[in-house]
Scaffold this motif. Structure first.
Motif, PDB file in Angstrom:
ATOM      1  N   SER A 125      -0.465   9.638   6.161  1.00  0.00           N
ATOM      2  CA  SER A 125      -1.703  10.247   5.693  1.00  0.00           C
ATOM      3  C   SER A 125      -2.639  10.617   6.828  1.00  0.00           C
ATOM      4  N   ASN A 179       0.827  -1.203   0.000  1.00  0.00           N
ATOM      5  CA  ASN A 179       0.000   0.000   0.000  1.00  0.00           C
ATOM      6  C   ASN A 179       0.865   1.260   0.000  1.00  0.00           C
ATOM      7  N   SER A 234       1.144   9.527  -5.662  1.00  0.00           N
ATOM      8  CA  SER A 234      -0.097  10.206  -5.301  1.00  0.00           C
ATOM      9  C   SER A 234      -0.013  11.071  -4.059  1.00  0.00           C
ATOM     10  N   ILE A 235       1.177  11.453  -3.608  1.00  0.00           N
ATOM     11  CA  ILE A 235       1.273  12.312  -2.425  1.00  0.00           C
ATOM     12  C   ILE A 235       2.135  13.521  -2.755  1.00  0.00           C
ATOM     13  N   TYR A 264       2.246   4.280   4.945  1.00  0.00           N
ATOM     14  CA  TYR A 264       1.485   5.373   4.327  1.00  0.00           C
ATOM     15  C   TYR A 264       0.319   5.821   5.209  1.00  0.00           C
ATOM     16  N   HIS A 310       1.486   4.231  -3.067  1.00  0.00           N
ATOM     17  CA  HIS A 310       1.238   5.665  -2.913  1.00  0.00           C
ATOM     18  C   HIS A 310       2.516   6.499  -2.924  1.00  0.00           C
TER      19      HIS A 310
END
Length: 605
Positions: free
Chosen positions: A248, A55, A106-107, A244, A59
């Motif tokens: 997050s 995961n 995606s960050i 992650y 990301h």
């Protein structure tokens, strides 16, 4: 047996002592320990893993990640009150090589900035501010090393800029020869410095954070400075969360208050996993192994193998016990008892393992089985020798099937003799003196052997025992050594068949007048002593007593072709034979006359 079994067992015991000293069966011993001793226990929730999992890779991009990301993670964990943070991945590359492989997805990295363009310097500040981070290093060793000589040729560790802000411990995981991780390396030497293990430094930092003094306990290690790992759970059992998810905010940072947080690879593609005793098929990530070591330190649950004197004591006990049981009981019973003892020992080993003591499993139990097999072989050889002795003793007197039955029964006549009811048959050749006068010695022997062969074959046919030849006479015993329920009937049948055979020879056209002989026979039934009679170096299996003498006396009264029976014998077979009263005879050695009957024929059913 020329070589006593106890001497062979002693040699085997000494051999196993040597084998256990050199641990020659280490692989098998490890397998047994994995199966019998290892079990999962309750996991201490003070240790949490933050995994670099699929995961997180999805990301944050391909590994390795920038110092910025790791710095932000450390800041969040520190703000949440984490007691100690251990990073189980090497930070040994400069920032340029790290950035060259970095690919974020995606960050937004700007939101993770540590507010310094020099990431290494900024990361150093993060480490200094946290003041509870332990970094890893990796030792490189020679291909072979001697006992106690655990010295690294080189180490791969954090950059020098990071060493001033934190401590570093080695993360070397050393599997056994079968690839299973069972032990951890406590420390090694490098350029005169002792490099402690990664979990041990984390444990020290945790005690420091909790304002506790380092307990005075000893970690038991082997000759290579390794300690036995007590895994509290299999793969995935230690609490773990996604790297992650921490960044997050999916998991609140306060959750990690006063916890030991280990950050490390948790994805197959990062190639940091090993099989363990709890599960050969599903590997455990390296960070999980370090977590298990930490849990052992927190619970002081280290295991120690017993000392050599205790091992020798256990080996001797198993050797003596197996020898005594195997000698005392029959093979199947011995096998059951020894198996029960081994199972009990395994149960005991499991119980004491939970108390921190490791008992040897393979060496004592294998020794017990080997000794059992040795005694089994010795029994077989002894029985084979005994079989030959019995065959040599009885093979000349009884039919082969009688010998076989005696061997199968295993309880032949007692040494020295026993009292038993038997039927004795005496046979004597009538007219032998005249025959010897009319024929040459060679012809006499030939004729005698011919008639005695008839007697022998017929006696053995009816399971009688050929006791002895007495010149031209034959003595046979029925119901010894083999027990025969109808021994009287068998003796009568044998006598009648011998008489008929003699008559057939008499009537044959080839019979020569000067070579014709007939038999006189006597049969009596009663108690006698049967057994091995004689000297220790020369003995015969025979029967003695009044019963034998009476049968001999009856034979002496019998005329040519006559078969005389005592009343005792006649009463046992009166429904199966035709007889006529012969008279009351005064036999030598008898105070009263003995009623005697002449056998006239058999009643065929």
């Amino acid at each position: 047996m020329k070589i006593k079994d106890r001497y062979v067992v002693l040699i085997i015991l000494l051999l196993f002592c040597v084998i256990s000293f050199f641990n020659s069966l280490e692989g098998l011993e490890n397998k047994f320990r994995d199966t019998i001793l290892e079990s999962e226990n309750r996991v201490d929730t003070r240790v949490v893993i933050v995994g670099i999992d699929e995961n997180s890779l999805m990301h944050l991009g391909r590994w390795p990640w920038s110092r910025e990301i790791h710095g932000q993670l450390i800041k969040r964990l520190k703000e949440g009150g984490a007691a100690v943070i251990g990073l189980d991945f090497l930070i040994s590359e400069d920032i340029q090589s790290t950035q060259s492989t970095q690919s974020h997805k995606s960050i937004d990295i700007t939101k993770l900035s540590v507010n310094d363009t020099n990431q290494d310097f900024a990361f150093t500040e993060v480490l200094e501010d946290a003041d509870n981070v332990v970094l890893p290093l990796y030792g490189i060793f020679p291909g072979k090393t001697g006992l106690g000589d655990i010295k690294a040729l080189d180490v791969v560790g954090p950059l020098d800029i990071f060493k001033k802000s934190t401590r570093a411990g080695h993360i070397n995981v050393i599997p056994d020869t079968d690839g299973i991780v069972r032990k951890g390396l406590l420390s090694f030497e490098y350029q005169g410095e002792t490099i402690l293990s990664f979990p041990w430094l984390i444990y020290q930092e945790y005690l420091k954070n909790q304002k506790r003094i380092l307990p005075d306990f000893r970690v038991p290690v082997d000759e290579w400075n390794r300690f036995y790992l007590d895994f509290v759970g299999g793969p995935g059992e230690v609490e773990h969360h996604s790297y992650y998810d921490i960044l997050s905010g999916s998991i609140p940072k306060e959750y990690f208050e006063n916890k030991i947080v280990l950050v490390g690879p948790y994805a197959p593609g990062l190639n940091d996993y090993y099989p363990t005793p709890l599960d050969y098929q599903t590997p455990m990530y390296g960070v999980e192994i370090h977590a298990n070591i930490l849990l052992a330190l927190l619970g002081n649950s280290f295991k120690e193998e017993i000392a050599a004197p205790w091992l020798l004591f256990i080996l001797f006990g198993f050797a003596a016990g197996s020898f005594f049981i195997s000698k005392r009981y029959k093979p199947f019973v011995s096998l059951v008892i020894i198996s029960a003892l081994i199972l009990s020992y395994f149960l005991t080993a499991h119980l004491v393992y939970n108390q921190g003591i490791i008992l040897p499993l393979v060496y004592p139990t294998t020794l017990a089985v080997v000794i059992y097999l040795i005694i089994l072989v010795y029994r077989y050889l002894e029985e084979n020798i005994q079989r030959r002795r019995v065959t040599a003793l009885f093979g000349r007197y009884v039919a082969p099937q009688v010998v076989e039955k005696l061997l199968c029964q295993g309880d032949g006549p007692k040494l020295g003799g026993e009292r038993r009811v038997i039927t004795v048959l005496f046979i004597d050749i009538r007219g032998f003196t005249s025959l010897a006068e009319k024929n040459s010695p060679e012809d006499v022997v030939s004729i005698l052997n011919r008639y005695l062969d008839i007697c022998t074959r017929t006696i053995l046919k009816y399971d009688g025992t050929l006791d002895k030849f007495i010149g031209d006479a034959v003595m046979a015993v029925f119901n010894s050594p083999q027990v025969l329920e109808d021994h009287v009937w068998r003796a009568v049948q044998a006598a009648w068949e011998i008489s008929c055979s003699a008559q057939e020879i008499l009537k044959s056209e080839t019979a020569q007048p000067d070579q014709i002989i007939q038999f006189g026979m006597g049969i009596h039934t009663g108690e006698a002593i049967v057994g091995n009679i004689g000297a220790e170096f020369r003995m015969d299996y025979t029967a003695i007593g009044d019963t034998v003498n009476t049968a001999a006396r009856l034979e002496s009264y019998a005329g040519s072709g006559e078969i005389l029976l005592s009343k005792a014998s006649c009463n046992e077979v009166k429904e199966r034979v035709r007889t006529e009263f012969y008279g009351d005879l005064s036999l030598k050695g008898k105070a009263r006359s003995v009623p005697v009957y002449k056998l006239m024929g058999l009643v065929r059913e």
